[in-house]
Write a protein that holds these residues in place. Sequence first.
Motif, PDB file in Angstrom:
ATOM      1  N   ASN A   1      -7.471  -4.405  -1.888  1.00 56.29           N
ATOM      2  CA  ASN A   1      -7.192  -4.822  -3.267  1.00 56.29           C
ATOM      3  C   ASN A   1      -8.272  -4.365  -4.241  1.00 56.29           C
ATOM      4  N   ARG A   2      -9.456  -4.021  -3.714  1.00 55.89           N
ATOM      5  CA  ARG A   2     -10.572  -3.604  -4.573  1.00 55.89           C
ATOM      6  C   ARG A   2     -10.714  -2.088  -4.655  1.00 55.89           C
TER       7      ARG A   2
ATOM      8  N   MET B   1       0.845  -1.172   0.000  1.00 54.70           N
ATOM      9  CA  MET B   1       0.000   0.000   0.000  1.00 54.70           C
ATOM     10  C   MET B   1       0.893   1.240   0.000  1.00 54.70           C
ATOM     11  N   LYS B   2       0.517   2.227  -0.765  1.00 59.91           N
ATOM     12  CA  LYS B   2       1.261   3.478  -0.881  1.00 59.91           C
ATOM     13  C   LYS B   2       1.318   4.197   0.483  1.00 59.91           C
ATOM     14  N   ILE B   3       2.404   4.945   0.720  1.00 53.55           N
ATOM     15  CA  ILE B   3       2.563   5.732   1.946  1.00 53.55           C
ATOM     16  C   ILE B   3       2.475   7.218   1.581  1.00 53.55           C
TER      17      ILE B   3
ATOM     18  N   LEU C   1      -8.089  -3.550   8.359  1.00 51.75           N
ATOM     19  CA  LEU C   1      -9.012  -3.375   7.246  1.00 51.75           C
ATOM     20  C   LEU C   1      -9.764  -4.672   6.986  1.00 51.75           C
ATOM     21  N   PRO C   2     -11.016  -4.579   6.505  1.00 47.28           N
ATOM     22  CA  PRO C   2     -11.737  -5.800   6.135  1.00 47.28           C
ATOM     23  C   PRO C   2     -10.927  -6.584   5.106  1.00 47.28           C
TER      24      PRO C   2
ATOM     25  N   THR D   1     -14.080   4.143  -3.171  1.00 49.29           N
ATOM     26  CA  THR D   1     -13.224   4.634  -4.246  1.00 49.29           C
ATOM     27  C   THR D   1     -11.825   5.038  -3.786  1.00 49.29           C
ATOM     28  N   ALA D   2     -11.668   5.384  -2.510  1.00 47.55           N
ATOM     29  CA  ALA D   2     -10.346   5.754  -1.979  1.00 47.55           C
ATOM     30  C   ALA D   2     -10.321   5.480  -0.474  1.00 47.55           C
ATOM     31  N   LEU D   3      -9.127   5.213   0.029  1.00 48.91           N
ATOM     32  CA  LEU D   3      -8.957   4.890   1.444  1.00 48.91           C
ATOM     33  C   LEU D   3      -7.637   5.452   1.929  1.00 48.91           C
TER      34      LEU D   3
END
Length: 188
Positions: A66-67, A1-3, A60-61, A50-52
């Motif tokens: 990944n979605r 995941m991006k930082i 996270l669930p 759409t974004a997190l």
Amino acid sequence: MKIITSRSNPLCVHLRKLASSRSYREETGEFLCDSPKLLREAALWGADVTALLCTEGVELPQGLENRIPQAARTGESVMRSVSPMETPQGVVFTCAMAPPPLPTCLEPGRYLVLDGIQDPGNAGTILRTADAFDCDEVFLLPGCADINSPKTIRAAMGVHFRRVIYQCTLEELTALLMSKKARVTKDP
């Protein structure tokens, strides 16, 4: 995941605008949510996340990241700069608005009409109560609080993902009710 380490990152700017501007929410077709509980509800009910943005340690669930087209982790200070809450809970995310078209007729059931509820927290609480009483659908008339404001969404605690919420005019609702000669009760 991006930082993400900068408060001026485009995603952070986007999240702040969603939190503060109804017109920006309408323009982009997205709304902002801000808690792990809401994220679990969104995942459970298949919302279009759409974004997190989340901090380390937030669970996270499974499979959700990944979605999501934009998913990133950040530190506490950046999270405080984007979260609309005084004490952020470690996750903010966006969902696509999908306002449903007004139905052509109403099936027998329980419906709630909100008219003139201007406080976002009160609107969310009423939505949550309607959900608890298994209300089928909700209609919001003009003059009500923004259904997609972070305060309304937080107070509703996931109702946006579980129930159909229509926004319409009094004339549209009246025509819909008259088409079925619905029995209308009014709270005294």
